[in-house]
Every structure is written in C-alpha cells, then in structure tokens.
Design a protein around this motif. Sequence first.
Motif, mmCIF file in Angstrom:
data_model
loop_
_atom_site.group_PDB
_atom_site.id
_atom_site.type_symbol
_atom_site.label_atom_id
_atom_site.label_comp_id
_atom_site.label_asym_id
_atom_site.label_seq_id
_atom_site.Cartn_x
_atom_site.Cartn_y
_atom_site.Cartn_z
ATOM 1 N N PRO A 14 161.781 -3.154 36.790
ATOM 2 C CA PRO A 14 161.310 -5.112 37.191
ATOM 3 C C PRO A 14 161.162 -5.761 36.695
ATOM 4 C CG PRO A 14 159.835 -2.988 37.801
ATOM 5 C CD PRO A 14 160.201 -2.371 36.878
ATOM 6 N N HIS A 15 161.541 -6.699 37.513
ATOM 7 C CA HIS A 15 161.033 -8.006 36.718
ATOM 8 C C HIS A 15 159.518 -7.973 36.281
ATOM 9 C CE1 HIS A 15 160.721 -12.580 35.694
ATOM 10 N NE2 HIS A 15 162.014 -11.801 35.650
ATOM 11 N N PRO A 16 159.224 -9.220 35.289
ATOM 12 C CA PRO A 16 157.685 -9.247 34.998
ATOM 13 C C PRO A 16 157.475 -10.103 36.310
ATOM 14 C CG PRO A 16 158.383 -10.135 32.979
ATOM 15 C CD PRO A 16 159.930 -9.722 34.070
ATOM 16 N N VAL A 17 157.357 -10.642 37.448
ATOM 17 C CA VAL A 17 156.800 -11.161 38.321
ATOM 18 C C VAL A 17 156.403 -10.116 39.526
ATOM 19 C CG1 VAL A 17 157.325 -13.601 37.552
ATOM 20 C CG2 VAL A 17 158.887 -11.993 39.876
ATOM 21 N N ALA A 18 157.816 -8.884 39.368
ATOM 22 C CA ALA A 18 157.598 -8.337 40.515
ATOM 23 C C ALA A 18 156.828 -7.313 40.342
ATOM 24 C CB ALA A 18 159.425 -7.571 40.325
ATOM 25 N N ARG A 19 157.235 -6.544 38.825
ATOM 26 C CA ARG A 19 155.896 -5.567 38.396
ATOM 27 C C ARG A 19 154.507 -6.270 39.147
ATOM 28 N NH1 ARG A 19 155.709 -2.152 34.932
ATOM 29 N NH2 ARG A 19 158.363 -2.217 33.581
ATOM 30 N N GLU A 20 153.987 -7.515 38.759
ATOM 31 C CA GLU A 20 153.204 -7.532 38.682
ATOM 32 C C GLU A 20 152.728 -8.628 40.262
ATOM 33 O OE1 GLU A 20 149.633 -11.660 39.626
ATOM 34 O OE2 GLU A 20 152.258 -11.312 39.695
ATOM 35 N N ALA A 21 153.299 -8.423 41.431
ATOM 36 C CA ALA A 21 153.193 -8.691 42.233
ATOM 37 C C ALA A 21 152.846 -6.875 43.405
ATOM 38 C CB ALA A 21 154.685 -9.335 43.103
ATOM 39 N N ALA A 22 153.539 -6.135 42.365
ATOM 40 C CA ALA A 22 153.550 -4.840 43.115
ATOM 41 C C ALA A 22 152.647 -4.066 42.707
ATOM 42 C CB ALA A 22 154.815 -4.051 42.639
ATOM 43 N N GLU A 23 151.771 -4.525 41.581
ATOM 44 C CA GLU A 23 149.917 -4.329 40.937
ATOM 45 C C GLU A 23 148.792 -4.626 42.065
ATOM 46 O OE1 GLU A 23 151.630 -2.979 36.601
ATOM 47 O OE2 GLU A 23 149.837 -4.780 37.416
ATOM 48 N N ARG A 24 149.744 -6.183 42.595
ATOM 49 C CA ARG A 24 148.180 -6.961 43.419
ATOM 50 C C ARG A 24 148.258 -6.711 44.177
ATOM 51 N NH1 ARG A 24 149.305 -12.661 44.534
ATOM 52 N NH2 ARG A 24 150.525 -12.680 43.501
ATOM 53 N N PHE A 25 149.914 -6.294 44.836
ATOM 54 C CA PHE A 25 149.415 -5.743 46.199
ATOM 55 C C PHE A 25 149.314 -3.935 46.596
ATOM 56 C CE2 PHE A 25 150.402 -10.623 46.764
ATOM 57 C CZ PHE A 25 149.936 -10.776 47.770
ATOM 58 N N LEU A 26 149.895 -3.180 45.656
ATOM 59 C CA LEU A 26 149.024 -1.472 45.572
ATOM 60 C C LEU A 26 148.251 -1.068 47.234
ATOM 61 C CD1 LEU A 26 150.790 -0.403 44.271
ATOM 62 C CD2 LEU A 26 149.064 0.312 42.529
ATOM 63 N N ALA A 38 163.274 -5.735 41.884
ATOM 64 C CA ALA A 38 161.711 -5.165 42.112
ATOM 65 C C ALA A 38 161.728 -4.013 41.960
ATOM 66 C CB ALA A 38 162.170 -5.251 43.839
ATOM 67 N N ALA A 39 160.741 -3.652 41.930
ATOM 68 C CA ALA A 39 159.553 -2.241 42.412
ATOM 69 C C ALA A 39 160.127 -1.840 43.047
ATOM 70 C CB ALA A 39 158.016 -2.330 42.112
ATOM 71 N N GLY A 53 152.738 -2.070 50.615
ATOM 72 C CA GLY A 53 153.175 -2.773 50.136
ATOM 73 C C GLY A 53 153.753 -3.625 48.811
ATOM 74 N N ALA A 54 153.465 -2.627 48.312
ATOM 75 C CA ALA A 54 154.455 -3.078 46.634
ATOM 76 C C ALA A 54 155.530 -3.226 46.568
ATOM 77 C CB ALA A 54 153.816 -1.962 45.374
ATOM 78 N N GLY A 55 156.402 -2.593 47.677
ATOM 79 C CA GLY A 55 157.720 -2.579 47.383
ATOM 80 C C GLY A 55 157.957 -4.052 48.175
ATOM 81 N N SER A 95 156.981 -7.324 45.430
ATOM 82 C CA SER A 95 157.507 -7.204 44.583
ATOM 83 C C SER A 95 158.307 -7.497 44.906
ATOM 84 C CB SER A 95 157.478 -5.802 43.741
ATOM 85 O OG SER A 95 158.309 -4.801 44.383
ATOM 86 N N ALA A 96 159.796 -7.601 46.352
ATOM 87 C CA ALA A 96 160.841 -8.166 46.574
ATOM 88 C C ALA A 96 160.750 -9.724 46.691
ATOM 89 C CB ALA A 96 160.872 -7.305 47.758
ATOM 90 N N VAL A 97 159.331 -10.578 47.360
ATOM 91 C CA VAL A 97 159.421 -11.537 47.091
ATOM 92 C C VAL A 97 159.468 -12.048 46.085
ATOM 93 C CG1 VAL A 97 157.951 -12.921 48.263
ATOM 94 C CG2 VAL A 97 158.804 -11.150 49.783
ATOM 95 N N ALA A 98 158.936 -11.998 44.715
ATOM 96 C CA ALA A 98 158.591 -12.549 44.126
ATOM 97 C C ALA A 98 159.425 -12.392 43.017
ATOM 98 C CB ALA A 98 157.208 -11.554 43.552
ATOM 99 N N ALA A 99 160.257 -11.831 42.943
ATOM 100 C CA ALA A 99 162.134 -11.300 42.329
ATOM 101 C C ALA A 99 162.933 -11.917 42.841
ATOM 102 C CB ALA A 99 162.434 -10.016 42.868
ATOM 103 N N MET A 100 162.638 -12.555 44.511
ATOM 104 C CA MET A 100 163.511 -12.971 44.880
ATOM 105 C C MET A 100 163.890 -14.531 44.621
ATOM 106 S SD MET A 100 165.103 -11.072 48.253
ATOM 107 C CE MET A 100 164.184 -10.208 48.723
#
Length: 364
Positions: A19-31, A214-215, A253-255, A258-263
């Motif tokens: 995953p792109h770094p921003v997607a990884r970070e967003a996935a972790e936050r919304f796990l 995305a993740a 919610g991680a997916g 992370s999709a929003v962050a990546a896009m």
Amino acid sequence: MQREPQAFDRVLSSMCTTPHPVAREAAERFLATNPGDPGTYPTISDLEAEAIDLLGEVAGLDDPAGYVASGGTEANIQAVRIARERARVTTATTETPTVVMPESGHFSFQKAANVLGVDLELVPTDDDHRVDLEAIRACVDKTTAMVVGVAGTTEYGRVDPIPELGEIAQSVDALLHVDAAWGGFVLPFTDHAWHFDHAPVDTMAIDPHKMGQAAVPAGGLLVRDETLLDELAVNTPYLESTSQATLTGTRSGAGVASAVAAMTELWPDGYREQYERSQANAEWLAAELAALGYNVVEPELPLVAADIPTATFEALREAGWRISRTGSGELRVVCMPHVTRTQLESFVAALDALESEPEPRTTQ
Ligand SMILES: Cc1ncc(COP(=O)(O)O)c(C=O)c1O
C-alpha cells in the motif's frame, strides 16, 4: 513467535501490492471502525461516500453509487446478484437467468453463478485474447441477465470491446457489467473505451487494493444508478441504519479509509506516473524475454505472458521467485507498483543463467 510477512522483492505474480504510505497509515487509524454499521460509525461512512465519488471520477461516472467491497470477487458476485434480480422483474420468466462472459473472465463469476443459481455461459476469445463478439451475439437471448466485459484480463491484461458489448447487452435487455478490478487504475491513462462514459455500462468492479495502491481489503462496486443497489438491500432492524446493500455485514474500515487516502493522494497524476513506470517495465521485460528467444504475449497493459520451459519455471520458483502461470501454461508477470526495473533485471538474469546451464531441460 512473531512472524513477519513475506518481502515483495521477488513477488511477480500478485495483483495486489504494497500500500502507498498514506494508505497504510489511514488503514491503521481506521482499523477499529465498521462501515457496515454507518449509524454507529459515521466518520467511516462519510469516507465511504468519498471513496465512491472518487471511484466515479476514475470510471467516468458523474453521480456514482456503490460501496467499498472486500475485493473484486464480492463486487462481481453482487453485480450478478443485481442482474439476476432485475431479470426476474423484467422478463417474468421461469427460465434460469444466464450470465454471458468471455472465457477470459475471472473465476469469481463461477462462484457467483454457483451461489446465485444462474447459468454462466463462457464465450471463446480471439487470437489476441479478447472476446469474440460474434460468439457473444450468438450466445445472448431473452434469458441473458448480464453480459460481462473484462477491462484488463487477469491472464493477459486485455480489454474487451466494451461499447460493442454494451450494444449487444441492450439488444436483449440485459445489464452490462465491466470487470475492471485490476485494470481500473491504469486504463484512464490509455486510449481504451472501458468506462461508464464510453459505453452503456450498468455495473463495474474496480479495486483500490490492486493498482489503486490501497490496503487489502478494498474492492469497489460501482453502479450507474442508485436504484440498482436497491436490488441488493435488506432491512437491518437492530442497527441504527435501516438497510444494507453489501454482501458482508461487519466490514473493515481500514480498506475504506486507505482507499480514500490512496485515491486522494494519487488521482490522477500519481496513478499516471505509476502506469507509465509499470507499462515501461512490462515492455522492457517483454523485449528481454523475446530477445532470449521466448514467445511473448505483447503487454497492452502492465502484464507480460511468455512461454518458458516448465523446468525453468519450476527452478525460478525454487529460487524464491513468486511467479504464476496462465491457464495455458505461460509464465505470467504482473508489473505492479512494487515491481521495479532492478527487480526485473535480477529476474531476467536468473532466467538467463538457468537457461544457459548445460544439463538438458524438458520443455512444455
Ligand atoms: C479481473 C479480475 N476480477 C476479479 C478479481 C478478483 O479480485 P479479488 O481477488 O480482490 O476478489 C481479480 C483478481 O485478480 C481480477 O484480476
């Protein structure tokens, strides 16, 4: 003992990527969020609406509806479910609805047909691995609920003639589904006609967790018209919301995040740069393999197939390369964002070294 996931430095077979770094970070936050219960988890629910708007931009749809699915499999199953429900209403027939699809379609449609009790009719592809339109025309009739076109096939990265498939689908009142699960984030930078603005597409699978960086799990189901989603909705008495159109209930919610962050980060320039890098890598690999004397299927999208001897293929796997084969046995390399030129150079060097070994090898 703590285990580490595999490294990506020899992964050439996957349709997923780091995953792109921003997607990884967003996935972790919304796990710890569940978009399946939007009344209780409103922030992730708002993010899902953003994800669908962004996917709509990518796929040429102004007023998109849909949801972030677990992957292309779920999106395809749900699209078939919509078509089956529509067919019941519109044809009022007792015959089993059929889904007409090129043989290059993903195996997830077999699951869809099995679970949903529809008949899957597979139509041959031409010499360049695209659907044979005459065969599709000959196959459709009043029982056809859906025609499937693939925009970026899993094995050869080919794009079916989507506008023509749309005309054929309309001629029998069937829905047109486009499976752009893998191709959806590279096709916007090509000349292919593949999306909602190019053809009368009703539903589409387009996965952020593949070329969208995305993740996992972040698939996408898009529908042209919100009412198509109504075919999927069930009442949800115990939740704060009233109905649900997804196949799964609780979802990660991680997916979605992370999709929003990546896009947000990558659409469109980052994805364009990635497409250009991946496509250049695929063309480089194809040229190298051809120079070594192998038959290569030219990469129209960043995916290369080539006929290499079985023993060489097995030896490369033994050496740790994660590679796979098409149904016809060719080596298949997917030039995903994590696949670099350096990595491909090592791969070609390993292949060349094996082929230069003196002992005789059996070919396929
Ligand atoms: C064209 C296509 N459709 C659907 C799928 C299934 O997607 P998933 O594995 O995310 O369910 C794939 C997987 O690679 C694919 O290539």
